[in-house]
Design a protein around this motif. Sequence first.
Motif, short mmCIF file in Angstrom:
data_model
loop_
_atom_site.label_atom_id
_atom_site.label_comp_id
_atom_site.label_asym_id
_atom_site.label_seq_id
_atom_site.Cartn_x
_atom_site.Cartn_y
_atom_site.Cartn_z
N ASP A 293 0.83 -1.21 0.00
CA ASP A 293 0.00 0.00 0.00
C ASP A 293 0.86 1.25 0.00
O ASP A 293 0.54 2.25 -0.67
CB ASP A 293 -0.93 0.00 1.22
N ALA A 294 1.98 1.21 0.75
CA ALA A 294 2.89 2.36 0.76
C ALA A 294 3.51 2.58 -0.62
O ALA A 294 3.63 3.72 -1.08
CB ALA A 294 3.98 2.14 1.81
N ALA A 295 3.89 1.49 -1.28
CA ALA A 295 4.47 1.62 -2.63
C ALA A 295 3.44 2.15 -3.61
O ALA A 295 3.74 3.00 -4.45
CB ALA A 295 5.01 0.27 -3.08
N HIS A 303 1.33 -2.38 -12.75
CA HIS A 303 0.51 -3.59 -12.83
C HIS A 303 0.95 -4.63 -11.79
O HIS A 303 0.13 -5.21 -11.07
CB HIS A 303 0.62 -4.16 -14.25
N ASP A 304 2.26 -4.89 -11.72
CA ASP A 304 2.75 -5.96 -10.85
C ASP A 304 2.50 -5.67 -9.38
O ASP A 304 2.24 -6.59 -8.59
CB ASP A 304 4.26 -6.19 -11.08
N LEU A 305 2.56 -4.40 -8.98
CA LEU A 305 2.29 -4.06 -7.58
C LEU A 305 0.83 -4.34 -7.22
O LEU A 305 0.54 -4.85 -6.13
CB LEU A 305 2.62 -2.59 -7.33
N TRP A 306 -0.07 -4.02 -8.12
CA TRP A 306 -1.48 -4.27 -7.85
C TRP A 306 -1.77 -5.77 -7.79
O TRP A 306 -2.51 -6.24 -6.91
CB TRP A 306 -2.35 -3.59 -8.90
N TRP A 327 -7.56 -0.41 -7.78
CA TRP A 327 -6.73 -0.59 -8.98
C TRP A 327 -7.38 0.05 -10.19
O TRP A 327 -6.75 0.79 -10.95
CB TRP A 327 -6.52 -2.09 -9.18
N ILE A 328 -8.65 -0.19 -10.37
CA ILE A 328 -9.36 0.37 -11.53
C ILE A 328 -9.43 1.88 -11.43
O ILE A 328 -9.34 2.59 -12.44
CB ILE A 328 -10.75 -0.26 -11.66
N SER A 329 -9.59 2.40 -10.21
CA SER A 329 -9.60 3.84 -10.04
C SER A 329 -8.27 4.46 -10.45
O SER A 329 -8.22 5.54 -11.04
CB SER A 329 -9.91 4.18 -8.58
N ALA A 330 -7.18 3.75 -10.14
CA ALA A 330 -5.85 4.25 -10.49
C ALA A 330 -5.52 4.04 -11.97
O ALA A 330 -4.82 4.85 -12.58
CB ALA A 330 -4.79 3.55 -9.63
#
Length: 688
Positions: A293-295, A303-306, A327-330
């Motif tokens: 979440d911090a990242a 993509h990979d973080l989500w 994720w979709i919001s971002a």
Amino acid sequence: MYDTILDALRRGAVADALIAAEALVAGRPDDTQALRWLSTAQMQGGQPEAALATIDRAIALAPDNADLHLARAGVLVGSRRNEDAQAALSQATVLDPNQFTAYLIQGQLALGRGDLDDAERLARLAARVVPDHPQLAAINGMVMLRRGDADGALKVVTAAMNVAPDDVQLRYALGFIHMGLGHWAFAEQAFRGVVEKVPGSDSLRSLIADLIRRQGRPADAADELAPLVAINNAPALHRYIGHLRLAAGQNDEALAALRIALAGQPRDRETVLAIIEAWRRLGAQDDARNTLDAALATTADVHDLWLARLLFETVGSAEARTVVERWISAMPQHAPALEAQMSVLDASGDHDAAEDVARRIIELEPGRASGEQRLVEGLLQRDPAAAIARVGELASKADDPDQQHSLRSWQAFVCDRAGHYAEAVAGWTALAHAMAPSRLPLWSRTEAPVAWPPRAVQPDGPAVRPFLVWGPPGTVVESLAGVLGYITDEFRGDRYLPQPPNDGFQNYRTAEALSTGELSADAFLRGWRDALPARGVQDGRVIDWLLLWDNAFLTALRPQLPQGCLLLAVRDPRDAFLDWLAFGAPAPLALDNLQHGAAWLAGLFEQMADLHEEDLYAHRLIRMDDIKDDAGAVSAALGAALEVQLPVPPSSGARRFPAGHWRHYAEVLAGPFAALTPVAVRLGYPET
């Protein structure tokens, strides 16, 4: 992408090379090869300090890349710094040192850019000035190594080391030669000698660490890198240390290193995958959520973080839905985010909402497979005919022949799912007919001899036992091959690659030549054995996955290779035929006429039944019917057949028709199945 730089370097257009390399590095700052060529251009342009800084930057990104360390060695030589790598050159004072050094530096640079011919030419010019200088052995040895003659390179450099045991460049060359020979401990010793003698060569520790890792000591390798952290705090170095700590089972230490790597390089997939593994091992779900979440708070478009963040929520849970919505919001236009939402909704039982998301995916990217597959899946539940029609419409709109072929194949499988078996067969048959001209013909089978040659007695004492693996089309022998490839490096599947071995087992005519006496058993087996070294096989220890089989091979195996053993994949021949029609086979065999193909396949199974019933050769039948989709079950069956305990490999996830699926096609494929049923019964399968 590097051609412009390399061309400029070869022409001596250093300014052009610098401009091209700087532009490439600006656009690809993490491209180690681009940095390598920029360093070379800087060196040729008279910027040794910049060249060294650039190559060190590349090494920080790929600390275990031997070529980068070799390039660094060339920079050190070219920099003419006695305190670093040029002590040996001061010995060449009898003749013109400047001329000799110029040739030497140019030779090192040519070697660094991979121009072996030019490096060899420059070494010859330098040899005219100082014929026996040890630095020449360093260049010539590396040229020989790059050309594949590691043994010859070792002789050349070792001889020079006897004359100049403290020469740094010779130690560099010796280290790389030992690496080429797989002598990891000797290579480590050689490079340690460089570190001891050359101040400022600490970056070489990363290569030493990799050599230690190759010796099976990952914890020691990580310790070797510890001094570098104070000098070079690059995220790539912390990632490498994290990988080593994971390999050593030092999970807490691995997580500490990988946290630093992730903070510095949150877009790096290797770092994300490694830290996921560390969290998994430690059961640190809360730490994973908080760190990710911090990242994501500062890097929300990765993509990979989500995906990593989603891994730490239960599929279908409210928390998972929340993560996907974030994720979709971002990334509102990111199809994989919508795919993740679609999967989460399906897992939570909200199938209507999942189907709505599938429509959004297709609106965003018309024809995207995930969305279309989900819509077709929904139609299969409500209106199977509409599902079939939708895939057919997609196929009719496809311009690319390969894509059209794939969609027509999918349509046939949708027909199978819908219970429209005649349509499924029609689809597969049309595809098989279209592909037949580009596929291998069916080989001719031989008749059994009047009498088989006697089986030779196995050698006394322990003997190498080669294994031959084969299965008729449709037996899913590839699952057996996959397990064997996982559990042992003696497995060879190169007969299915673009450059297969050239021996009798690969030749369609061999069986007939053996049966007529045109080819002797001795010549056949000698040709097979002679080809083994080029396949990386030593001492005859091999598990050879054959392209084809005919019992005529036994006329050679019985008298000439009594210690061998056949591993044969078997399956109900009717299921095998259906599988071949629908999925193809590892060898791309033509199936243009179904009745002819069934009769041919029946002949293969009849030879297998003969071999088994008459015990013509040492063999094991591996029945694939119920285990073909489960690598663990295949490994267990193989272990039971060989009476050994085998490791359990991960399953591939591939799925084939279940055992007995042929019965759905009993009517539409009545003719082919009639040809296959007698041998099916011989092999122990029910008649109906």
